[in-house]
Design an enzyme around this catalytic site. Structure first.
Site, PDB file in Angstrom:
ATOM      1  N   ARG A  46      -1.288  26.920  -6.860  1.00 18.55           N
ATOM      2  CA  ARG A  46      -1.121  25.762  -5.985  1.00 18.55           C
ATOM      3  C   ARG A  46      -2.321  24.821  -6.075  1.00 18.55           C
ATOM      4  NH1 ARG A  46       2.881  27.010  -1.845  1.00 18.55           N
ATOM      5  NH2 ARG A  46       1.985  25.503  -0.439  1.00 18.55           N
ATOM      6  N   GLY A  88      -2.515  21.809   5.879  1.00 16.89           N
ATOM      7  CA  GLY A  88      -2.007  20.564   6.452  1.00 16.89           C
ATOM      8  C   GLY A  88      -3.139  19.710   6.975  1.00 16.89           C
ATOM      9  N   GLU A 100      -2.612  14.473 -17.014  1.00 14.84           N
ATOM     10  CA  GLU A 100      -2.933  15.463 -15.987  1.00 14.84           C
ATOM     11  C   GLU A 100      -3.585  16.724 -16.532  1.00 14.84           C
ATOM     12  OE1 GLU A 100       1.688  16.900 -15.118  1.00 14.84           O
ATOM     13  OE2 GLU A 100       0.267  16.877 -13.475  1.00 14.84           O
ATOM     14  N   HIS A 143       5.338  -8.019 -24.116  1.00 16.41           N
ATOM     15  CA  HIS A 143       4.962  -8.785 -22.924  1.00 16.41           C
ATOM     16  C   HIS A 143       3.552  -8.450 -22.456  1.00 16.41           C
ATOM     17  CE1 HIS A 143       9.014 -10.369 -22.615  1.00 16.41           C
ATOM     18  NE2 HIS A 143       9.472  -9.127 -22.809  1.00 16.41           N
ATOM     19  N   LYS A 158      -0.473  22.098  -7.074  1.00 19.72           N
ATOM     20  CA  LYS A 158       0.925  22.267  -7.470  1.00 19.72           C
ATOM     21  C   LYS A 158       1.870  21.659  -6.446  1.00 19.72           C
ATOM     22  CE  LYS A 158       4.368  23.844  -9.871  1.00 19.72           C
ATOM     23  NZ  LYS A 158       4.729  23.030 -11.057  1.00 19.72           N
TER      24      LYS A 158
END
Ligand code: AGP
Length: 622
Positions: free
Chosen positions: A33, A109, A498, A514, A617
């Site tokens: 994670r 959190g 990454e 462009h 993650k």
């Protein structure tokens, strides 16, 4: 993001499987994670012991060596991804709370009202050591405990007064047999063992010990002991209908299985992964998506689709747009989930929102789902993780079934997401009568060939691996594509950024003239994804012209093309062949060499492929 583990059980005496060991094993499984510090708390002989260290788990293990004897029954542990305060020993979790440090709390959190709480608790005599928001929660639960003397009730009262997103786990030295947890807008799952129970931010925390799990709903408190799991909501009402389920993932599926990295392993699992996404969807010639319980009349009435997702999942969503608009003739927008609700989008009861997320916990996507439902839209979640928040909060869910994805860089879930998007598109076309059954059957027939074709691409990975090794010192790579080759180019660039930290940009090939063509100078590597020469000839010839344009300006052209497409040969410095399929379905093949390229290049540079710097993650904050 932050990984959380909790344990309550009888393993106290068994060597290497004491509560502290169970916690460390759980943290190791959650390493994917992403984190920058780690810690554990146990109750040993009636005393709370907390050990925490900045850096990788090895630092924590070293700090625990010879110490942390535990005769107790519970442990909580945490891997932290720094938000409030840097990644230091002091800011690492668990945080001790209370006037004597009698409680330990881990938190995932962000507590939005922590500044006010901190001032209030300091005025009440509680001392703070860290810069984190989480320490306020530890003191708050401790203060409630002083009043009520019951850890569950203390947690309930504290949680009800917190604002923001949190999963909290607490142990208290006066309650040595229990772990109490609470959740709001952040993941938490219970593992049900034989005479022992577990808590985790996802099932990987305990899947090697038990396959039985219990979902914890929003705004609920769970109290876990060796032989008891009790759930109440934030109002104190007993919860008796928590959903129990069996985890399908095999613990071995979360091991590297001989590959250098989880990413390499997951890339090489993609043929089976896509086959599993497609498995069992066609019955008597008709597409069946059992998790799809939105009334067909509602699906027939929708006049717009909005796909919300982030990162790689958003690139899968961009592929979905081409497929759904082509097959269903429904206008389809793809929106980065974090931009969606802030621009006041036009969403009505006739809008179908498709939320794509591997983890099912990405906060940006979850907030977009909630916003869409508040506006009356129906939401279908395309997710990999069963029991996660996004599918639970959606009207219907279509699971990817690609197995656990551990590497931070998404690969097999990306292919699963694209395959699931095709299934959804065909299902909508069937329900709304846009395609005849034989047309759907023909498309499904070709889709079912894809796993074998993926395997062919994987079997010829040596060419791309060599290319990546030779290019390990490049400083910039460009990726070009049209149609579904455009999101493929975006995804190729994202992968390289990454995990290999190389400047990379993905462009729609038509956009080149462009502006971006100014970047091209002598030797600039440019990958070009070429669509099939069959079917849409003008699309193919436009991309061949784009190859010529960049080559004329000195680019080194690395061309991904369909086998036998000789038109690219005069302009390609290197050609990587992929098997022939429909233009739409090529998105499942052409991205694979780009995944292999990034993985191999990052490996050649000696980088941590599975846990790239600064990334997590599962991004559970907005
Ligand atoms: C993919 O390689 C990334 N690490 C990232 O972009 C990811 O796809 C994104 O954060 C969304 O995650 P989700 O699918 O779990 O919602």
């Amino acid at each position: 993001m932050c990984g959380i583990v909790g344990y309550a059980g009888p393993r106290a005496q068994a060597p290497s499987s004491r509560p502290v060991d169970v916690a460390l094993q759980g943290l190791a499984r959650l390493e994917y994670r992403g984190y920058d510090s780690a810690g554990v708390a146990v109750i040993d002989d009636g005393s709370l012991r907390v050990t925490k260290r900045a850096g990788k788990l090895a630092n924590l293990r070293e700090a625990l060596e010879g110490g942390a004897e535990t005769t107790g029954q519970v442990s909580i542990a945490h891997t932290r991804w720094a938000t409030h305060g840097g990644p230091t020993d002091v800011n690492a979790h668990p945080h001790q709370g209370g006037r004597q440090g009698e409680i330990a709390v881990v938190h995932n959190g962000i507590i939005e009202n922590f500044a006010g709480l901190r001032a209030e608790l300091e005025a009440d005599g509680f001392s703070f050591l860290s810069e984190t928001d989480s320490e306020a929660a530890a003191h708050l639960v401790a203060r409630e405990m002083e009043g009520v003397g019951d850890l569950t009730e203390a947690m309930r009262r504290a949680a009800a007064s917190l604002e923001g997103a949190f999963t909290l786990l607490a142990v208290h030295q006066d309650a040595p047999d229990t772990v109490v947890a609470a959740r709001r807008n952040s993941p938490l799952v219970v593992g049900l063992g034989e005479g022992e129970n577990f808590l985790g931010s996802d099932v990987a925390a305990f899947v090697d010990s038990t396959k039985e799990a219990l979902e914890i709903g929003q705004d609920q408190v769970v109290t876990v002991a060796a032989d008891e799991v009790r759930i109440i909501d934030f109002d104190g009402t007993e919860v008796t209908d928590a959903k129990r389920y069996t985890i399908e993932w095999d613990a071995a599926a979360a091991q590297k299985g001989g590959y250098d990295s989880f990413m390499a392993k997951e890339i090489h699992e993609q043929a089976g992964a896509v086959a599993d996404t497609l498995l069992g969807r066609l019955e008597n010639g008709s597409l069946k998506l059992d998790e799809m319980d939105i009334d067909p009349s509602v699906l027939r009435s929708i006049d717009k689709i909005v796909v919300v997702a982030c990162g790689t999942a958003a690139n899968a969503g961009a592929v979905a747009k081409y497929a759904i608009e082509h097959w269903c003739r429904i206008p389809t927008e793809v929106e980065l989930a974090h931009e969606f609700r802030y621009r006041d989008p036009v969403v009505t009861e006739k809008t179908l929102v498709v939320a794509i997320s591997q983890s099912g916990e990405t906060m940006d996507t979850l907030m977009a789902v909630r916003h869409a439902r508040e506006q009356g839209a129906k939401v279908i979640a395309l997710c990999n993780t069963r029991g996660s928040t996004i599918p639970r909060e959606s009207d219907a869910a279509l699971y990817l079934h690609v197995g656990p994805e551990i590497a931070v860089a998404s690969t097999k879930a990306y292919l699963g997401q694209i395959a699931a998007c095709y299934l959804l598109g065909l299902f909508l076309a069937q329900t709304r009568g846009n395609l005849y059954p034989d047309e759907i059957a023909a498309l499904m027939g070709d889709l079912e060939q894809i796993p074998d074709q993926i395997q062919q691409v994987l079997d010829s990975s040596a060419q791309v691996e060599k290319l990546a090794q030779d290019m390990k010192d490049v400083s910039s790579v460009l990726f070009l594509g049209r149609h579904v080759g455009y999101p493929t180019a975006m995804e190729g660039a994202l992968k390289l950024k990454e995990i290999a930290y190389i400047h990379a940009e993905g462009f729609a090939a038509g956009e080149l003239k462009h502006g971006p063509i100014a970047l091209v100078e002598e030797g600039q590597p440019v990958f070009v994804i070429v669509p099939s020469p069959n079917g849409r000839h003008s699309l193919h010839s436009k991309v061949v012209s784009n190859i010529q344009e960049v080559r004329a300006r000195g680019a080194r052209t690395l061309v991904i093309a369909e086998e036998g497409d000789e038109a690219v040969l005069p302009y390609a410095d290197e050609v990587i062949w992929v098997p022939a399929t429909r233009t739409l379905f090529a998105a499942l093949l052409t991205v694979i060499p780009l995944q292999i390229f990034s993985c191999e290049l990052a490996t050649a540079k000696g980088l941590d492929v599975d846990q790239p710097r600064n990334l997590a993650k599962s991004v559970t904050v907005e």
